[in-house]
Design a protein around this motif. Structure first.
Motif, PDB file in Angstrom:
ATOM      1  N   ILE A 102       0.833  -1.206   0.000  1.00  0.00           N
ATOM      2  CA  ILE A 102       0.000   0.000   0.000  1.00  0.00           C
ATOM      3  C   ILE A 102       0.866   1.255   0.000  1.00  0.00           C
ATOM      4  CG2 ILE A 102      -1.684   1.300   1.355  1.00  0.00           C
ATOM      5  CD1 ILE A 102      -2.851  -1.335   2.279  1.00  0.00           C
ATOM      6  N   ALA A 103       1.943   1.256   0.795  1.00  0.00           N
ATOM      7  CA  ALA A 103       2.823   2.428   0.846  1.00  0.00           C
ATOM      8  C   ALA A 103       3.480   2.685  -0.511  1.00  0.00           C
ATOM      9  CB  ALA A 103       3.890   2.234   1.923  1.00  0.00           C
ATOM     10  N   SER A 104       3.902   1.625  -1.195  1.00  0.00           N
ATOM     11  CA  SER A 104       4.523   1.793  -2.514  1.00  0.00           C
ATOM     12  C   SER A 104       3.522   2.328  -3.529  1.00  0.00           C
ATOM     13  CB  SER A 104       5.103   0.453  -2.993  1.00  0.00           C
ATOM     14  OG  SER A 104       6.117   0.012  -2.133  1.00  0.00           O
ATOM     15  N   ARG A 105       2.280   1.864  -3.448  1.00  0.00           N
ATOM     16  CA  ARG A 105       1.252   2.378  -4.362  1.00  0.00           C
ATOM     17  C   ARG A 105       0.998   3.859  -4.114  1.00  0.00           C
ATOM     18  NH1 ARG A 105      -3.602  -2.130  -4.928  1.00  0.00           N
ATOM     19  NH2 ARG A 105      -2.367  -3.793  -5.881  1.00  0.00           N
ATOM     20  N   PHE A 106       0.878   4.240  -2.868  1.00  0.00           N
ATOM     21  CA  PHE A 106       0.638   5.660  -2.558  1.00  0.00           C
ATOM     22  C   PHE A 106       1.828   6.531  -2.972  1.00  0.00           C
ATOM     23  CE2 PHE A 106      -2.726   4.471   0.653  1.00  0.00           C
ATOM     24  CZ  PHE A 106      -3.731   5.160   0.006  1.00  0.00           C
ATOM     25  N   ARG A 107       3.026   6.000  -2.837  1.00  0.00           N
ATOM     26  CA  ARG A 107       4.197   6.784  -3.231  1.00  0.00           C
ATOM     27  C   ARG A 107       4.207   7.045  -4.732  1.00  0.00           C
ATOM     28  NH1 ARG A 107       7.554   3.785  -1.102  1.00  0.00           N
ATOM     29  NH2 ARG A 107       8.174   2.537  -2.899  1.00  0.00           N
ATOM     30  N   ARG A 108       3.935   6.001  -5.513  1.00  0.00           N
ATOM     31  CA  ARG A 108       3.892   6.181  -6.971  1.00  0.00           C
ATOM     32  C   ARG A 108       2.721   7.060  -7.379  1.00  0.00           C
ATOM     33  NH1 ARG A 108       5.105   0.547  -6.638  1.00  0.00           N
ATOM     34  NH2 ARG A 108       2.913   0.049  -7.030  1.00  0.00           N
ATOM     35  N   TRP A 109       1.595   6.903  -6.691  1.00  0.00           N
ATOM     36  CA  TRP A 109       0.411   7.724  -7.001  1.00  0.00           C
ATOM     37  C   TRP A 109       0.686   9.204  -6.744  1.00  0.00           C
ATOM     38  CZ3 TRP A 109      -2.387  10.030  -2.806  1.00  0.00           C
ATOM     39  CH2 TRP A 109      -3.526  10.738  -3.199  1.00  0.00           C
ATOM     40  N   SER A 110       1.274   9.527  -5.611  1.00  0.00           N
ATOM     41  CA  SER A 110       1.537  10.935  -5.290  1.00  0.00           C
ATOM     42  C   SER A 110       2.569  11.553  -6.223  1.00  0.00           C
ATOM     43  CB  SER A 110       2.003  11.053  -3.838  1.00  0.00           C
ATOM     44  OG  SER A 110       3.191  10.307  -3.633  1.00  0.00           O
ATOM     45  N   GLU A 111       3.546  10.761  -6.660  1.00  0.00           N
ATOM     46  CA  GLU A 111       4.548  11.274  -7.597  1.00  0.00           C
ATOM     47  C   GLU A 111       3.931  11.516  -8.972  1.00  0.00           C
ATOM     48  OE1 GLU A 111       7.584  12.183  -7.206  1.00  0.00           O
ATOM     49  OE2 GLU A 111       8.270  11.366  -5.301  1.00  0.00           O
ATOM     50  N   ASP A 112       3.156  10.545  -9.453  1.00  0.00           N
ATOM     51  CA  ASP A 112       2.598  10.659 -10.795  1.00  0.00           C
ATOM     52  C   ASP A 112       1.524  11.748 -10.880  1.00  0.00           C
ATOM     53  OD1 ASP A 112       2.382   9.872 -13.496  1.00  0.00           O
ATOM     54  OD2 ASP A 112       0.632   8.634 -13.039  1.00  0.00           O
TER      55      ASP A 112
END
Length: 398
Positions: free
Chosen positions: A360-370
């Motif tokens: 979940i943390a990795s998904r949120f990190r990529r989501w916030s960057e993109d």
């Protein structure tokens, strides 16, 4: 100073043997370390997990896990969190293949020399016993000087031999560890060098450790208060920032990311995230990351089943072991050890919960960057950025 506070009475006692010293009797009061968790059930063994770094041992562990999980699949309706069953099998195989760590001793150079230690100690005790029997045999009469010197010499020789053996063993142990570190450094074996240096850590230091007297309830109240009061920013400020932010929920990119964020984890995603995780200390379930990664496809399939269930269903359907987090107080290496503020609380989650949190943390990190939600000046907790970048910018601005 702390140990002196436990002394209740000290006095000189009568002696029944010839000695230059007057024996002392000390009455102390011992306080139980209440901050240690009481044993309430099965305790996970301390497994020698480092041995899985050896290829032969890792292959054997992989084969045993495949055999243990080779039985027919349980009939499952939808998804399940059969984490306890997987935990029992993983721990059982890990103990069988890797073995269990034995409790270390204060002086490791005396390990394996129990027979010789018994012989040397027995000689000292026999010499002291013979001297005491001689004194009792005199029944208050004045002993002959030559006999006193003879018995004292026997005791001195026995004690000297015992002391000389300990010094020799310690010297040999130091030389062996130093040779191991030198050999590891010469071939570039950083793991072997680290293990050797870890064995040397603290050796030769005579300073007595200070034992904290903080109770478990005091630690609990402290960490609960810190968790309730700690904010990186004022909540009201955060609400104003959210109100000022642009609403991107209706954009095509936001809709696409909503589908990605709500999609259950797939096998490839889970394994990729697990390989990026550190094989750190396990939680209450005792499962280390290496036990799962080196267990084979069947093991990882069972883990995926658990992770998918946790993702798709509420926490009320999870097993209790997946909702347990052990908070371990770690001393900050400065300040008074009896002050809870000088301890950092580290929460050790169950491995199943840890894997889900990582995904979940990795998904949120990529989501916030993109989505461009992070300020370009933010360097913390972002991939490809470091504090050195911010330092370089500040130096250029001066």
């Amino acid at each position: 100073k702390e140990r002196q506070q436990h002394v209740r009475r000290i006095n000189t006692v009568g002696e029944v043997c010839l000695s230059d010293h007057k024996p002392k009797q000390m009455l102390v009061s011992l306080r139980k370390k209440a901050w240690r968790r009481a044993y309430t059930g099965r305790r996970n063994p301390r497994i020698k997990f480092e041995s899985l770094a050896v290829e032969e041992r890792a292959l054997r562990y992989h084969g045993r896990m495949e055999e243990v999980l080779a039985g027919p699949e349980e009939e499952v309706v939808g998804e399940t969190t059969d984490w306890m069953t997987l935990q029992e099998k993983v721990i059982e195989v890990a103990v069988e293949v890797c073995g269990v760590q034995k409790r270390t001793v204060e002086n490791p150079w005396m390990v394996g020399k129990e027979e010789e230690i018994g012989r040397l100690k027995g000689r000292v005790e026999e010499a002291i016993r013979a001297r005491s029997e001689y004194v009792e045999w005199l029944e208050g009469e004045e002993p002959a000087q030559e006999m006193v010197e003879a018995y004292a010499e026997v005791v001195r020789e026995a004690r000297y031999e015992w002391k000389r053996a300990r010094v020799r063993w310690e010297k040999e142990w130091w030389e062996e560890i130093l040779d191991q570190c030198e050999r590891s450094a010469s071939v570039g074996n950083s793991g072997g060098l680290y293990r050797g240096l870890k064995k040397l850590q603290g050796r030769g230091q005579k300073k007595a450790p200070v034992t904290p007297t903080i109770t478990m309830d005091e630690f609990k109240n402290h960490f609960q208060r810190v968790s309730a009061e700690r904010f990186e920013n004022d909540p009201a400020t955060l609400e104003r920032v959210v109100d000022m932010a642009e609403d991107l929920r209706g954009t095509a990119k936001a809709i696409e990311w909503e589908e990605k964020l709500n999609a259950p984890p797939e096998f490839e995603e889970m394994v990729e995230e697990m390989k990026l995780m550190r094989d750190s200390a396990p939680g209450d379930d005792g499962i280390r990351l290496s036990y799962l990664l080196k267990g084979g496809r069947k093991t990882l399939d069972r883990v995926l089943r658990v992770v998918r269930h946790m993702f798709l269903h509420g926490a009320d359907t999870w097993e209790d072991s997946l909702k347990v987090g052990m908070v371990t107080p770690l001393y900050k290496m400065k300040g008074d050890k009896n002050d809870p503020n000088n301890f950092r609380g580290v929460c050790l989650l169950s491995m199943g919960s840890r894997i889900l949190a990582r995904i979940i943390a990795s998904r949120f990190r990529r989501w916030s960057e993109d989505m461009g939600l992070l300020d370009d000046n933010q360097a913390g907790f972002r991939g490809g950025r470091a504090t050195a970048d911010a330092t370089h910018v500040m130096m250029r601005m001066q």
